[in-house]
Design a protein around this motif. Structure first.
Motif, PDB file in Angstrom:
ATOM      1  N   LEU A 185       0.842  -1.189   0.000  1.00 28.86           N
ATOM      2  CA  LEU A 185       0.000   0.000   0.000  1.00 28.86           C
ATOM      3  C   LEU A 185       0.879   1.241   0.000  1.00 28.86           C
ATOM      4  N   HIS A 186       0.517   2.195  -0.815  1.00 25.70           N
ATOM      5  CA  HIS A 186       1.276   3.445  -0.872  1.00 25.70           C
ATOM      6  C   HIS A 186       0.857   4.354   0.276  1.00 25.70           C
ATOM      7  N   ALA A 187       1.709   5.297   0.601  1.00 25.79           N
ATOM      8  CA  ALA A 187       1.336   6.306   1.592  1.00 25.79           C
ATOM      9  C   ALA A 187       0.221   7.161   1.001  1.00 25.79           C
ATOM     10  N   GLN A 188      -0.607   7.743   1.865  1.00 27.07           N
ATOM     11  CA  GLN A 188      -1.760   8.510   1.412  1.00 27.07           C
ATOM     12  C   GLN A 188      -1.392   9.723   0.579  1.00 27.07           C
ATOM     13  N   SER A 189      -0.241  10.315   0.863  1.00 29.55           N
ATOM     14  CA  SER A 189       0.107  11.548   0.177  1.00 29.55           C
ATOM     15  C   SER A 189       0.596  11.317  -1.255  1.00 29.55           C
ATOM     16  N   LYS A 190       1.022  10.098  -1.535  1.00 29.86           N
ATOM     17  CA  LYS A 190       1.549   9.792  -2.863  1.00 29.86           C
ATOM     18  C   LYS A 190       0.398   9.554  -3.835  1.00 29.86           C
ATOM     19  N   PRO A 191       0.440  10.162  -5.025  1.00 29.74           N
ATOM     20  CA  PRO A 191      -0.635   9.908  -5.985  1.00 29.74           C
ATOM     21  C   PRO A 191      -0.664   8.424  -6.352  1.00 29.74           C
ATOM     22  N   VAL A 192      -1.861   7.865  -6.441  1.00 33.10           N
ATOM     23  CA  VAL A 192      -1.998   6.447  -6.749  1.00 33.10           C
ATOM     24  C   VAL A 192      -2.150   6.274  -8.251  1.00 33.10           C
ATOM     25  N   MET A 193      -1.144   5.714  -8.881  1.00 28.01           N
ATOM     26  CA  MET A 193      -1.131   5.619 -10.329  1.00 28.01           C
ATOM     27  C   MET A 193      -1.857   4.370 -10.810  1.00 28.01           C
ATOM     28  N   SER A 194      -2.371   4.446 -12.014  1.00 29.10           N
ATOM     29  CA  SER A 194      -3.022   3.305 -12.647  1.00 29.10           C
ATOM     30  C   SER A 194      -1.969   2.270 -12.998  1.00 29.10           C
ATOM     31  N   ALA A 195      -2.380   1.010 -12.999  1.00 32.46           N
ATOM     32  CA  ALA A 195      -1.471  -0.080 -13.363  1.00 32.46           C
ATOM     33  C   ALA A 195      -1.020   0.042 -14.816  1.00 32.46           C
ATOM     34  N   THR A 242      -1.387   3.060 -16.953  1.00 32.40           N
ATOM     35  CA  THR A 242      -0.967   4.361 -17.474  1.00 32.40           C
ATOM     36  C   THR A 242      -0.326   5.140 -16.337  1.00 32.40           C
ATOM     37  N   SER A 243       0.814   5.688 -16.596  1.00 32.22           N
ATOM     38  CA  SER A 243       1.502   6.413 -15.535  1.00 32.22           C
ATOM     39  C   SER A 243       1.054   7.866 -15.483  1.00 32.22           C
ATOM     40  N   ALA A 244       0.315   8.324 -16.493  1.00 33.34           N
ATOM     41  CA  ALA A 244      -0.034   9.739 -16.579  1.00 33.34           C
ATOM     42  C   ALA A 244      -1.164  10.147 -15.649  1.00 33.34           C
ATOM     43  N   SER A 245      -1.977   9.225 -15.230  1.00 35.91           N
ATOM     44  CA  SER A 245      -3.203   9.575 -14.542  1.00 35.91           C
ATOM     45  C   SER A 245      -3.350   8.790 -13.246  1.00 35.91           C
ATOM     46  N   PRO A 246      -3.663   9.493 -12.117  1.00 35.10           N
ATOM     47  CA  PRO A 246      -3.901   8.744 -10.882  1.00 35.10           C
ATOM     48  C   PRO A 246      -5.226   8.003 -10.981  1.00 35.10           C
ATOM     49  N   LYS A 247      -5.451   7.053 -10.059  1.00 38.37           N
ATOM     50  CA  LYS A 247      -6.679   6.256 -10.110  1.00 38.37           C
ATOM     51  C   LYS A 247      -7.855   6.963  -9.457  1.00 38.37           C
ATOM     52  N   TYR A 248      -7.573   7.887  -8.556  1.00 39.10           N
ATOM     53  CA  TYR A 248      -8.689   8.592  -7.931  1.00 39.10           C
ATOM     54  C   TYR A 248      -8.240   9.952  -7.415  1.00 39.10           C
ATOM     55  N   ILE A 249      -9.219  10.824  -7.230  1.00 36.99           N
ATOM     56  CA  ILE A 249      -8.968  12.130  -6.627  1.00 36.99           C
ATOM     57  C   ILE A 249     -10.008  12.358  -5.533  1.00 36.99           C
ATOM     58  N   ARG A 250      -9.668  13.252  -4.606  1.00 35.89           N
ATOM     59  CA  ARG A 250     -10.589  13.596  -3.528  1.00 35.89           C
ATOM     60  C   ARG A 250     -11.505  14.711  -4.037  1.00 35.89           C
ATOM     61  N   THR A 251     -12.800  14.614  -3.772  1.00 32.93           N
ATOM     62  CA  THR A 251     -13.753  15.633  -4.198  1.00 32.93           C
ATOM     63  C   THR A 251     -14.422  16.261  -2.974  1.00 32.93           C
ATOM     64  N   ALA A 252     -15.388  17.157  -3.196  1.00 37.60           N
ATOM     65  CA  ALA A 252     -16.063  17.821  -2.083  1.00 37.60           C
ATOM     66  C   ALA A 252     -16.890  16.840  -1.252  1.00 37.60           C
ATOM     67  N   THR A 253     -17.383  15.777  -1.888  1.00 43.27           N
ATOM     68  CA  THR A 253     -18.265  14.837  -1.189  1.00 43.27           C
ATOM     69  C   THR A 253     -17.643  13.457  -0.969  1.00 43.27           C
ATOM     70  N   GLY A 254     -16.413  13.270  -1.419  1.00 43.93           N
ATOM     71  CA  GLY A 254     -15.779  11.963  -1.243  1.00 43.93           C
ATOM     72  C   GLY A 254     -14.633  11.765  -2.219  1.00 43.93           C
ATOM     73  N   PHE A 255     -14.807  10.819  -3.138  1.00 40.83           N
ATOM     74  CA  PHE A 255     -13.755  10.513  -4.104  1.00 40.83           C
ATOM     75  C   PHE A 255     -14.358  10.244  -5.483  1.00 40.83           C
ATOM     76  N   LEU A 256     -13.564  10.544  -6.506  1.00 38.30           N
ATOM     77  CA  LEU A 256     -13.916  10.166  -7.877  1.00 38.30           C
ATOM     78  C   LEU A 256     -12.819   9.227  -8.352  1.00 38.30           C
ATOM     79  N   MET A 257     -13.193   8.016  -8.767  1.00 33.67           N
ATOM     80  CA  MET A 257     -12.227   7.007  -9.189  1.00 33.67           C
ATOM     81  C   MET A 257     -12.463   6.673 -10.658  1.00 33.67           C
ATOM     82  N   VAL A 258     -11.377   6.608 -11.423  1.00 33.72           N
ATOM     83  CA  VAL A 258     -11.482   6.172 -12.816  1.00 33.72           C
ATOM     84  C   VAL A 258     -10.566   4.963 -13.012  1.00 33.72           C
TER      85      VAL A 258
END
Lengths: 171, 171, 171
Positions: free
Chosen positions: C18-28, C30-46
């Protein structure tokens, strides 16, 4: 004839100038009710007979400068679904009439400076049989369409996944 | 007989006095767990076998004075769908038993001083075939029903669209 | 072979630290895009082609210490549904390939110290026919999967309802 009239109404909607943000946005067909209101988590939109769902969502994104959003919805309408062909990189379309939208799920992002929607839906007919998929077009039928839009603070762009040619939401 | 017992339980639920807001609202069938909790965006409700989903949502709206809300849900139950007939202005109903609710989408508003729900759902059977539409009734089966309610600050009323006789959410 | 490769990729995902929380979580993939971001109501995961949806949601729950959450989603993938048999207390499974996920609804909670997901979905095929139910497994196909997670402040646990053996969300 009814179809033609409908298209004419849609054409009129498409070419009207954008209203200022502070002015209430009225429905094309009823002057008593605005098309959307701001809520604690984003926007609540109610569309009526004759409204074009994708166009209204795109106008909302532009007018309210929505960086990105997720949405859910329900209603009654005429959907056109498309099934993604991974080989041809195109959608094979099919239209349905007078169906309930039992479920609508989607997101708002941007591509080339324009709003880029991603909408999936489940339509059900008078026998309650369910159909669905990726929505290419969506017109409100004899009823309404309620859309709940949850906005996110980050401006998000849609990108093309080089591996399969599909458009994906970039984070 | 089982059905009769079920209706008797429902009748008991319907006539019970409303609890004060501060008191935890217990499930009809388990004393260990309340029926809903307040969340950052509204309420999370969990209903169990024998609960009447529409009645519980109406009671929630009254008890918590919800001005308006959007909701999503999933569960296992016995839905009754109705297909809107634009000519007769009535819903042709059909009931299903022991289906999963693969999707539930809806809204809470008011009409004539009472809560007015609008719920659409997709039910799936043991062959995973999907049915759905406008929900007229909904009883939780051998499982549970999870409902996520996002509240909005504006008190909203349902109105009748004069053009097609359909009830629509007024903004 | 493709399937085998896919399982190997999944295996690799499953065993990575498991990565530390502060490190962006990369997709298996594609290295260009993280797997999720924090939003106003929770998280958006792609999620992208090859990702395992249930595993990614479980890792999100652990990494971000999500007390509980509701979620909705849409995408393109290979779902396995299970229909709950109230007699045997087991799910009869069935898998589908290359379907759109027209709707995904679910919740995140905890059981025995581990994330416990509850996901229902509606899948639609190239004829736009809809299938659905309780999701036992879910792999992203030639496209993506967008998940909107609304977090709640209360730590919630899944419990077994003694009356019917079903696992329910305890409030």
């Amino acid at each position: 004839m009814k179809k033609l009239l409908f298209l004419l109404i849609l054409g009129g909607l498409g070419s009207r100038p954008l209203h200022a943000q502070s002015k209430p946005v009225m429905s094309a067909t009823t002057s008593a009710s605005p098309k959307y209101i701001r809520t604690a988590t984003g926007f609540l939109m109610v569309l009526r007979q004759g409204d074009n769902v994708l166009q209204e969502l795109e106008q909302l994104a532009i007018r309210e400068k929505i960086p990105s959003a997720s949405l859910t919805g329900l209603g009654f309408r005429h959907p056109t679904f498309g099934f993604w062909n991974a080989q041809t990189k195109e959608y094979a379309p099919k239209s349905f009439s007078d169906t309930e939208m039992a479920s609508l799920t989607g997101s708002i992002a941007w591509k080339d400076g324009k709003p880029a929607l991603h909408l999936h839906g489940v339509a059900t007919d008078k026998n309650f049989t369910a159909y669905g998929g990726h929505l290419l077009a969506l017109e409100v039928g004899t009823g309404s369409m309620e859309l709940t839009i949850t906005t996110h603070p980050q401006r998000l762009e849609r990108l093309v996944d080089e591996r399969n040619g599909a458009t994906v939401l970039g984070l």
